[in-house]
Design a protein around this motif. Structure first.
Motif, mmCIF file in Angstrom:
data_model
loop_
_atom_site.group_PDB
_atom_site.id
_atom_site.type_symbol
_atom_site.label_atom_id
_atom_site.label_comp_id
_atom_site.label_asym_id
_atom_site.label_seq_id
_atom_site.Cartn_x
_atom_site.Cartn_y
_atom_site.Cartn_z
ATOM 1 N N ARG A 243 43.153 44.919 48.343
ATOM 2 C CA ARG A 243 42.370 45.306 47.269
ATOM 3 C C ARG A 243 42.922 45.751 46.044
ATOM 4 O O ARG A 243 42.382 45.802 44.841
ATOM 5 C CB ARG A 243 41.371 46.474 47.767
ATOM 6 C CG ARG A 243 40.281 45.827 48.687
ATOM 7 C CD ARG A 243 39.217 46.893 49.114
ATOM 8 N NE ARG A 243 38.292 46.320 50.239
ATOM 9 C CZ ARG A 243 37.952 46.781 51.209
ATOM 10 N NH1 ARG A 243 38.431 47.718 51.379
ATOM 11 N NH2 ARG A 243 37.230 46.199 52.217
ATOM 12 N N VAL B 274 39.312 33.718 40.525
ATOM 13 C CA VAL B 274 38.162 33.260 41.475
ATOM 14 C C VAL B 274 37.796 31.750 41.255
ATOM 15 O O VAL B 274 37.768 31.329 40.139
ATOM 16 C CB VAL B 274 36.910 33.892 41.158
ATOM 17 C CG1 VAL B 274 35.784 33.945 42.216
ATOM 18 C CG2 VAL B 274 37.275 35.453 41.099
ATOM 19 N N THR C 126 33.403 30.270 47.898
ATOM 20 C CA THR C 126 34.396 30.889 46.739
ATOM 21 C C THR C 126 35.630 31.353 47.593
ATOM 22 O O THR C 126 35.478 31.704 48.683
ATOM 23 C CB THR C 126 33.653 32.243 46.294
ATOM 24 O OG1 THR C 126 32.406 31.863 45.717
ATOM 25 C CG2 THR C 126 34.491 33.052 45.346
ATOM 26 N N ASN D 206 39.720 33.319 46.790
ATOM 27 C CA ASN D 206 40.799 33.678 45.902
ATOM 28 C C ASN D 206 42.139 33.541 46.561
ATOM 29 O O ASN D 206 43.019 33.971 46.022
ATOM 30 C CB ASN D 206 40.418 34.986 45.691
ATOM 31 C CG ASN D 206 40.220 36.143 46.730
ATOM 32 O OD1 ASN D 206 40.573 35.588 47.859
ATOM 33 N ND2 ASN D 206 40.026 37.396 46.488
ATOM 34 N N ALA E 141 30.254 35.074 37.497
ATOM 35 C CA ALA E 141 30.164 35.808 38.589
ATOM 36 C C ALA E 141 29.141 35.408 39.584
ATOM 37 O O ALA E 141 29.036 35.531 40.681
ATOM 38 C CB ALA E 141 30.195 37.409 38.266
ATOM 39 N N ASP F 144 29.352 34.597 43.438
ATOM 40 C CA ASP F 144 28.615 35.182 44.327
ATOM 41 C C ASP F 144 27.703 33.950 45.167
ATOM 42 O O ASP F 144 27.698 34.018 46.476
ATOM 43 C CB ASP F 144 27.483 36.123 43.764
ATOM 44 C CG ASP F 144 28.031 37.367 43.499
ATOM 45 O OD1 ASP F 144 29.233 37.682 43.930
ATOM 46 O OD2 ASP F 144 27.465 38.039 42.698
ATOM 47 N N TYR G 152 39.178 39.212 39.875
ATOM 48 C CA TYR G 152 38.655 39.936 41.064
ATOM 49 C C TYR G 152 39.783 40.897 41.568
ATOM 50 O O TYR G 152 40.684 40.882 41.814
ATOM 51 C CB TYR G 152 38.299 39.067 42.388
ATOM 52 C CG TYR G 152 37.419 39.580 43.520
ATOM 53 C CD1 TYR G 152 36.299 39.641 43.518
ATOM 54 C CD2 TYR G 152 38.192 39.831 44.665
ATOM 55 C CE1 TYR G 152 35.555 40.327 44.354
ATOM 56 C CE2 TYR G 152 37.427 40.394 45.635
ATOM 57 C CZ TYR G 152 36.221 40.728 45.711
ATOM 58 O OH TYR G 152 35.487 41.117 46.474
ATOM 59 N N HIS G 153 39.142 42.059 41.677
ATOM 60 C CA HIS G 153 39.956 43.225 42.071
ATOM 61 C C HIS G 153 39.021 44.393 42.581
ATOM 62 O O HIS G 153 38.034 44.828 42.264
ATOM 63 C CB HIS G 153 40.643 43.827 40.940
ATOM 64 C CG HIS G 153 41.461 45.452 41.007
ATOM 65 N ND1 HIS G 153 40.938 46.635 40.630
ATOM 66 C CD2 HIS G 153 42.557 45.411 41.653
ATOM 67 C CE1 HIS G 153 41.768 47.387 41.045
ATOM 68 N NE2 HIS G 153 42.821 46.755 41.746
ATOM 69 N N ARG H 28 37.007 44.589 45.308
ATOM 70 C CA ARG H 28 35.624 44.159 45.417
ATOM 71 C C ARG H 28 34.783 43.930 44.431
ATOM 72 O O ARG H 28 33.427 43.932 44.231
ATOM 73 C CB ARG H 28 35.027 44.792 46.568
ATOM 74 C CG ARG H 28 35.853 44.702 47.904
ATOM 75 C CD ARG H 28 35.083 45.436 48.899
ATOM 76 N NE ARG H 28 35.030 46.910 48.721
ATOM 77 C CZ ARG H 28 34.724 47.760 49.453
ATOM 78 N NH1 ARG H 28 34.175 47.310 50.709
ATOM 79 N NH2 ARG H 28 34.830 49.044 49.486
ATOM 80 N N TYR I 275 34.164 41.910 40.273
ATOM 81 C CA TYR I 275 34.533 40.909 39.283
ATOM 82 C C TYR I 275 34.944 41.578 37.855
ATOM 83 O O TYR I 275 34.376 42.600 37.460
ATOM 84 C CB TYR I 275 33.533 39.842 39.009
ATOM 85 C CG TYR I 275 33.223 39.191 40.188
ATOM 86 C CD1 TYR I 275 34.178 38.129 40.970
ATOM 87 C CD2 TYR I 275 31.991 39.308 40.768
ATOM 88 C CE1 TYR I 275 33.779 37.448 42.094
ATOM 89 C CE2 TYR I 275 31.669 38.458 41.718
ATOM 90 C CZ TYR I 275 32.537 37.379 42.687
ATOM 91 O OH TYR I 275 32.239 36.788 43.823
ATOM 92 N N HIS I 276 36.089 41.119 37.234
ATOM 93 C CA HIS I 276 36.293 41.721 35.932
ATOM 94 C C HIS I 276 36.716 40.597 35.076
ATOM 95 O O HIS I 276 36.718 39.564 35.267
ATOM 96 C CB HIS I 276 37.511 42.605 36.206
ATOM 97 C CG HIS I 276 37.342 43.489 37.061
ATOM 98 N ND1 HIS I 276 37.167 45.014 36.677
ATOM 99 C CD2 HIS I 276 37.805 43.804 38.456
ATOM 100 C CE1 HIS I 276 37.039 45.753 37.672
ATOM 101 N NE2 HIS I 276 37.529 45.099 38.787
#
Length: 168
Positions: A14, A20, A35, A37, A79, A83, A152-153, A155, A157-158
């Protein structure tokens, strides 16, 4: 020395930032995607990428049958698509319903709305207890649009920031 569990590794990872993407495959008329990563490039010459898929997934079964997969790298505004392919739409339903898709050389469906798409053919596979690692040659690349990637970091999305710390 203590025994490391899968949950221990998940918790540690994490702290790792990743891009992603949506991995898709097709076998005959059946298509599906998920999805991921756990995707990265491993060689430029030849152009190789790798991905790890859980053995219980429908997408992994399609990759096993066809030997091909596609990867769509998602943009920062996608995002909801991440999902959707991460399980909001169950494993047995058509996650691509209503999504604009196209194909390149192998015939796997690729998402038209992502940043870039890669069409890949499996050249090696390494089966593990619960998952399979695939190394694949990239046979075609299509740049759909410009933009920043979805990351993704921990849990969540950024979005990436510019040099001044401002969100792009």
């Amino acid at each position: 020395m203590s025994f490391i569990t899968g949950e221990d590794l998940r918790s540690a990872m994490r702290n790792w930032v990743s891009g992603v993407s949506v991995l898709t495959s097709r076998a005959g008329e059946v298509q599906h995607g998920m999805t991921v990563n756990s995707f990265t490039s491993v060689s430029l010459n030849p152009p190789l990428v790798c991905v790890t898929l859980a053995n219980t997934t429908r997408t992994r079964n399609l990759v096993e049958q066809s030997g091909v997969f596609g990867v769509t790298i998602l943009a920062e505004d996608q995002a909801e698509i991440a999902d959707r392919f991460a399980g909001r739409i169950p494993e047995d339903e058509d996650r691509m319903a209503g999504m604009p898709i196209f194909t390149l050389t192998s015939g796997v469906p690729l998402l038209s709305s992502g940043l870039v798409c890669l069409d890949c053919r499996v050249v090696q596979r390494f089966e593990m207890k619960d998952s399979t690692l695939y190394i694949a040659q990239v046979e075609a690349i299509h740049q759909n649009r410009q933009g920043q990637p979805l990351v993704y970091h921990n849990r969540v999305y950024h979005r990436l920031c510019d040099d001044r710390g401002q969100i792009n």
